[in-house]
Scaffold this active site. Structure first.
Site, mmCIF file in Angstrom:
data_model
loop_
_atom_site.group_PDB
_atom_site.id
_atom_site.type_symbol
_atom_site.label_atom_id
_atom_site.label_comp_id
_atom_site.label_asym_id
_atom_site.label_seq_id
_atom_site.Cartn_x
_atom_site.Cartn_y
_atom_site.Cartn_z
ATOM 1 C CD GLU A 1 -11.638 6.619 4.941
ATOM 2 O OE1 GLU A 1 -11.139 5.543 5.298
ATOM 3 O OE2 GLU A 1 -11.106 7.375 4.103
ATOM 4 N NE ARG B 1 -2.602 1.169 3.531
ATOM 5 C CZ ARG B 1 -3.352 1.068 4.625
ATOM 6 N NH1 ARG B 1 -4.635 0.740 4.529
ATOM 7 N NH2 ARG B 1 -2.853 1.269 5.832
ATOM 8 C CE LYS C 1 -2.213 5.038 6.784
ATOM 9 N NZ LYS C 1 -3.233 5.856 7.400
HETATM 10 N N1 PMP Z 1 -9.229 5.122 7.063
HETATM 11 C C1 PMP Z 1 -8.314 6.063 7.322
HETATM 12 C C2 PMP Z 1 -8.551 7.442 6.841
HETATM 13 C C3 PMP Z 1 -7.140 5.746 8.039
HETATM 14 O O1 PMP Z 1 -6.223 6.678 8.290
HETATM 15 C C4 PMP Z 1 -6.971 4.422 8.504
HETATM 16 C C5 PMP Z 1 -5.746 4.066 9.317
HETATM 17 N N2 PMP Z 1 -4.653 3.787 8.491
HETATM 18 C C6 PMP Z 1 -7.954 3.459 8.213
HETATM 19 C C7 PMP Z 1 -9.070 3.853 7.478
HETATM 20 C C8 PMP Z 1 -7.791 2.035 8.633
HETATM 21 O O2 PMP Z 1 -6.837 1.398 7.816
HETATM 22 P P1 PMP Z 1 -5.934 0.206 8.328
HETATM 23 O O3 PMP Z 1 -6.864 -0.881 8.770
HETATM 24 O O4 PMP Z 1 -5.128 -0.176 7.170
HETATM 25 O O5 PMP Z 1 -5.132 0.736 9.484
#
Ligand code: PMP
Length: 287
Positions: free
Chosen positions: A184, A52, A151
């Site tokens: 989200e 990622r 990200k």
């Molecule tokens: N959405 C956002 C905006 C985030 O910053 C995160 C944390 N990385 C998540 C969802 C959850 O992703 P992950 O399960 O990969 O940590």
């Protein structure tokens, strides 16, 4: 011994771990990152996080100056040096130092940073009694402007939503997308349960493809629960039987109130509890 922070292959005491004020990561949020958990000394789904990170970097035309295998090795070395067994790892790759203009071509030396630290977990109470969240006015970034799949170090969208949540007394806030559909939370993905079926917004709602989200979808399907990735409205949240969030830091955390409305019977539901247990089994987390 002071916490050791990795920058471009070298370890520094936390207080001496510094990069240039001309770095475009600082000046413009021009860079990418990952947040990961280590359990028993192993990073959960490290390869998926690296993939990622590389995808985020590719999306902003940033070449990460070391190989994935080297970075994986360095992550493990940083954890080991700091004697962190169950902790949190932050990977950051900045654009590097440049001029005061935006032009990424006028930068050099992307900074690869690894911070391995102890994690400030949500209190046990959140897992036992559930979290209260609010929906906020701040809209999730339009994917056509800055795709939430990237990200990036540019997290102001999430921070503005977080501020709204905090002002309402909530540690997590739920954002809608530009269409008004559920997207989200500021650092977590959202799931609902309705009549035995699990629902979560699809990636094209304009969300991060969460690694915990993916793991929980797999766990639910393995347990024989139907999971649908589809468009969800605020209404769907309000009338859900259960609700929970997923994230590397939060793992699986129940939500019992949204906008002050109880979800289901206002207590963590059986499916949420079961998935929390299955996720902990998967990570080997001792709690
Ligand atoms: N959405 C956002 C905006 C985030 O910053 C995160 C944390 N990385 C998540 C969802 C959850 O992703 P992950 O399960 O990969 O940590």
């Amino acid at each position: 011994m002071a916490l050791q922070v990795y920058i471009n292959g070298e370890l520094f005491d936390k207080a001496d771990a510094k990069i240039s004020v001309y770095d475009h990561g600082l000046l413009y949020g021009d860079g990418v990152f990952e947040g990961m958990r280590s359990y028993g000394g192993n990073v959960f789904r490290l390869q998926t996080h690296l993939d990622r990170l590389w995808e985020s970097a590719a999306a902003i035309c940033l070449t990460i100056p070391i190989s994935q295998s080297q970075l994986a090795e360095d992550v493990n070395r940083t954890l080991a040096v700091n004697e962190i067994v169950d902790g949190y790892v932050r990977l950051v790759v900045t654009r590097g130092a440049g001029t005061l203009g935006l032009d990424p071509n006028k930068t050099s030396d992307p900074q690869v940073i690894i911070i391995a630290d102890h994690i400030a977990l949500y209190p046990d109470e959140f897992y036992e009694n559930g979290l209260e969240i609010v929906t906020v006015a701040t809209t999730r970034n339009h994917p056509g402007a800055l795709n939430p799949r990237i990200k990036s170090l540019n997290y102001l969208n999430n921070i503005l939503a977080k501020l709204e949540g905090l002002q309402a007394g909530c540690v997590e806030a739920l954002m809608m997308n530009h269409k008004g559909d559920v997207a989200e939370c500021t650092g977590d993905n959202i799931f609902l349960l309705k009549q035995g079926v699990i629902f979560t917004p699809s990636i094209d709602a304009g969300i991060l493809s969460g690694i915990t989200r993916e793991a929980v979808i797999e766990l639910a399907r393995d347990a024989g629960i139907e999971v649908r990735e589809q468009t969800l409205s605020r209404h769907d949240v309000y009338v859900a039987d259960e609700c929970f969030l997923t994230g590397s830091a939060a793992e699986v955390v129940p939500v019992v109130k949204v906008d002050n409305r109880p979800i289901g019977d206002g207590a963590p539901g059986p499916v949420t509890k079961d998935l929390t247990r299955r996720f902990r089994e998967l990570t080997g987390a001792a709690r």
